[in-house]
Design a protein around this motif. Structure first.
Motif, short mmCIF file in Angstrom:
data_model
loop_
_atom_site.label_atom_id
_atom_site.label_comp_id
_atom_site.label_asym_id
_atom_site.label_seq_id
_atom_site.Cartn_x
_atom_site.Cartn_y
_atom_site.Cartn_z
N ARG A 106 7.01 13.23 -1.54
CA ARG A 106 6.36 11.92 -1.67
C ARG A 106 6.65 11.07 -0.43
O ARG A 106 7.79 10.78 -0.10
N ASP A 108 5.03 8.10 -0.21
CA ASP A 108 4.72 6.74 -0.63
C ASP A 108 5.93 6.17 -1.38
O ASP A 108 6.96 6.83 -1.51
N ASN A 109 5.83 4.92 -1.83
CA ASN A 109 6.91 4.31 -2.62
C ASN A 109 6.32 3.22 -3.51
O ASN A 109 6.49 2.02 -3.25
N LEU A 112 8.65 0.39 -4.78
CA LEU A 112 8.95 -0.66 -3.80
C LEU A 112 7.84 -1.70 -3.78
O LEU A 112 8.10 -2.91 -3.82
N CYS A 256 8.41 2.40 3.82
CA CYS A 256 7.75 2.59 2.53
C CYS A 256 7.45 4.07 2.37
O CYS A 256 6.30 4.49 2.27
N THR A 257 8.51 4.88 2.40
CA THR A 257 8.38 6.33 2.41
C THR A 257 9.54 6.92 1.62
O THR A 257 10.64 7.01 2.12
N ARG A 258 9.29 7.32 0.39
CA ARG A 258 10.38 7.75 -0.49
C ARG A 258 11.17 8.92 0.07
O ARG A 258 12.39 8.97 -0.04
N PRO A 262 14.94 6.74 0.69
CA PRO A 262 14.95 6.73 -0.77
C PRO A 262 15.61 5.52 -1.43
O PRO A 262 15.44 5.34 -2.64
N THR A 264 15.40 2.21 -0.21
CA THR A 264 14.86 0.94 0.27
C THR A 264 14.57 -0.03 -0.87
O THR A 264 14.88 -1.22 -0.79
N ASP A 265 13.98 0.47 -1.94
CA ASP A 265 13.65 -0.39 -3.07
C ASP A 265 14.91 -1.05 -3.64
O ASP A 265 14.92 -2.26 -3.92
#
Length: 295
Positions: A106, A108-109, A112, A256-258, A262, A264-265
């Motif tokens: 993945r 995307d995120n 987040l 914004c890149t899971r 991983p 960041t959120d």
């Protein structure tokens, strides 16, 4: 500027991993502060109008060309301004990572993005065209949210200058095409809030690159606070690095890149309330650049 041992270590680890994954950007020293003579928001009558039921695209302020006609570079608002900060998120995906996405990785995120919306945090997402191709519905939703704006992060996420942390390098004669291809991907996905800002993959550029991209009339956007979220697994450490670096007018780079960032959120969930407690207001990059235009 002085770079901590931790940051140098992070960059070294990053360099080894970047050839096959998203990048942690170059240190803040690669970007320049806002140059004088910024231009006012575009009022081009040929700009596309909104279709029925859609908002008209925002007309974002840009900086005037740098000396010699080079693409201008912006990294933070002028000193002495308000207590505002811009959070930016790079949606990285290289042109050759489609098979990895197809196998379940993945890039995307959505959690987040949902938390930024829940916390009512304006933000700028620097998106690669390849990311928009892979996640068109998410790209369209981000571009439809008035709290977000979408900047161009190239199509391929290949470096525009070598060396650049192990990234593949796009040919000098293909740079403009790579940027324009990302714009075409945004259009195809239906992104409405695209702004004329460009972020170099890895943050790497030189005057030759700035000269090559000048005809696009974009403002290159760097940063003055590196979050260290790329490949990090300690959300508290990421939050502490951001909170220690932010000053009035700062521009923070995150991801914004899971698969490559991983935590960041989790870090954002700590950063946002603490900066608000300190009296900061969150803004998009366009507002920071607007403050430079007005001074």
């Amino acid at each position: 500027m002085t770079i901590s041992v931790r940051k140098l270590l992070a960059i070294a680890v990053l360099g080894a991993a970047l050839a096959g994954c998203s990048s942690d950007p170059a240190p803040a020293g690669h970007g320049a502060k806002a140059a004088p003579g910024a231009s006012k928001p575009s009022t081009d009558p040929s700009a596309p109008s909104a279709s029925p039921g859609q908002r008209a695209p925002q007309q974002a302020p840009t900086l005037a060309p740098a000396p010699g006609g080079l693409t201008p570079v912006f990294s933070r608002a002028p000193e002495g301004g308000q207590k505002v900060v811009a959070l930016t998120f790079d949606a990285d995906m290289t042109a050759d990572q489609g098979p990895r996405a197809a196998s379940g990785e993945r890039f995307d995120n959505p959690a987040l993005i949902a938390d930024l919306q829940r916390l009512k945090v304006p933000a700028t997402v620097f998106m690669t065209g390849r990311w928009a191709d892979e996640y068109p519905a998410e790209a369209r939703a981000i571009g439809a949210d008035p709290n977000f704006e979408v900047g161009n992060h190239s199509y391929s996420h290949y470096a525009f200058k070598s060396p650049c942390y192990g990234l593949p390098v796009v040919g000098r004669d293909q740079m403009r095409t790579d940027v324009e291809r990302a714009t075409a991907s945004f259009d195809k996905a239906g992104v409405r809030n695209a702004v004329p800002y460009f972020r170099f993959p890895g943050g790497c550029f030189d005057d030759e690159v700035l000269r090559a991209l000048a005809p696009l009339k974009m403002t290159a956007v760097q940063w003055d606070v590196v979050s260290g979220d790329a490949f990090a697994h300690n959300a508290d450490a990421v939050a502490e690095q951001v909170l220690a670096g932010v000053k009035p007018g700062s521009l923070v780079v995150m991801h914004c890149t899971r698969s490559a960032a991983p935590v960041t959120d989790q870090a954002v969930q700590r950063i946002v309330p603490e900066l608000r407690r300190r009296g900061y207001r969150f803004v998009k990059v366009s507002e920071l650049i607007g403050s430079a235009v007005k001074r």
